[in-house]
Enzyme design. Structure first.
Site, PDB file in Angstrom:
ATOM      1  N   ASP A   3       0.901  -1.170   0.056  1.00 23.32           N
ATOM      2  CA  ASP A   3      -0.094   0.052   0.030  1.00 23.32           C
ATOM      3  C   ASP A   3       1.050   1.222   0.102  1.00 23.32           C
ATOM      4  OD1 ASP A   3      -2.387   1.637   0.541  1.00 23.32           O
ATOM      5  OD2 ASP A   3      -1.726   1.740   2.471  1.00 23.32           O
ATOM      6  N   ASP A  33      -0.043   5.071   1.090  1.00 23.41           N
ATOM      7  CA  ASP A  33      -0.311   6.106   2.088  1.00 23.41           C
ATOM      8  C   ASP A  33      -0.358   5.328   3.388  1.00 23.41           C
ATOM      9  OD1 ASP A  33      -1.035   9.003   0.696  1.00 23.41           O
ATOM     10  OD2 ASP A  33      -2.230   7.300  -0.405  1.00 23.41           O
ATOM     11  N   ASP A  88      -1.507  -0.642   5.968  1.00 26.64           N
ATOM     12  CA  ASP A  88      -1.550  -0.008   7.335  1.00 26.64           C
ATOM     13  C   ASP A  88      -3.093   0.019   7.740  1.00 26.64           C
ATOM     14  OD1 ASP A  88      -2.468   1.844   5.458  1.00 26.64           O
ATOM     15  OD2 ASP A  88      -2.489   3.482   7.079  1.00 26.64           O
TER      16      ASP A  88
END
Length: 217
Positions: free
Chosen positions: A7, A9, A166
């Site tokens: 991922d 961000d 995250d």
């Protein structure tokens, strides 16, 4: 693990401030007041359209969201690297993994144009064989279409593929694709990593690199 899909961000980059400033510039354009950076960060993860809809509130009409999204994307395109940086240890860990022959890719729900611009601007585009965004496919994460495409391109099967992110969106993406998931605790939404829980949880990217490079071939 032979294929690591990251991922963007909250996983590779700390983009909170640029995203928040872009969202608040959009709200100001519409005559609305600013939101707290923490609140805006909690809206990130499902792509720009969802981010803007959440930032405008449930009362926003489809037409208003469309106008806001257009402004946001134009503004963010120009300001995506004002404050955005790689998290500590990310570049060094990517270099270690690539040197060990691992295939690395980015799969984010952020639009692909700014995603590639950020990766390039931060000097790590050469570490990835592919960068896909939220508009690269018909469906965004947690749909597994992006993971399936990357596995096919890399020639790596599910048992040797790891999704790193995250948030719960990334873990769900991994589950839907039948691959393993690693969660990072320092990102935007660590509280979403409990259900479903990832197979591995790390506090920094160096910890992930150490784990991957310890695994038998």
């Amino acid at each position: 693990m032979d294929l690591l899909i990251f991922d963007l961000d909250g996983t590779l980059i700390d983009s909170k401030r640029d995203l928040a400033l872009s969202v608040n510039a959009t709200r100001a354009h519409l005559g609305m007041g600013p939101l707290d950076i923490g609140k805006i960060s909690s809206y990130v993860g499902n792509g720009a359209p969802v981010l803007i809809r959440r930032a405008l509130g449930e009362q926003a009409t489809d037409a208003l969201v469309e106008e806001a999204l257009e402004f946001f994307l134009e503004y963010y395109r120009e300001h995506k690297l004002d404050y955005t940086r790689l998290y500590p240890g990310v570049k060094e860990s990517l270099e270690r993994l690539r040197a060990a022959g691992k295939r690395l890719a980015v799969l984010t729900n952020k639009p692909v144009g700014p995603s590639r611009g950020i990766v390039d601007g931060l000097g790590v585009s050469g570490h990835f064989f592919q960068v896909y965004g939220g508009n690269s496919f018909v469906f965004k994460k947690p749909n597994p279409i992006g993971v399936e495409k990357l596995m096919a391109e890399a020639g790596v099967d599910r048992s040797r593929t790891l999704m790193v992110g995250d948030s719960g969106v990334d873990v769900e993406t991994a589950r839907n694709a039948g691959v393993r998931a690693c969660g990072v605790t320092y990102g935007f939404a660590p509280e979403t990593l409990s259900n479903p829980a990832p197979d591995l949880l790390v506090d920094c990217m160096e910890e992930l690199a150490d784990w991957v490079l310890r695994q038998p071939a």
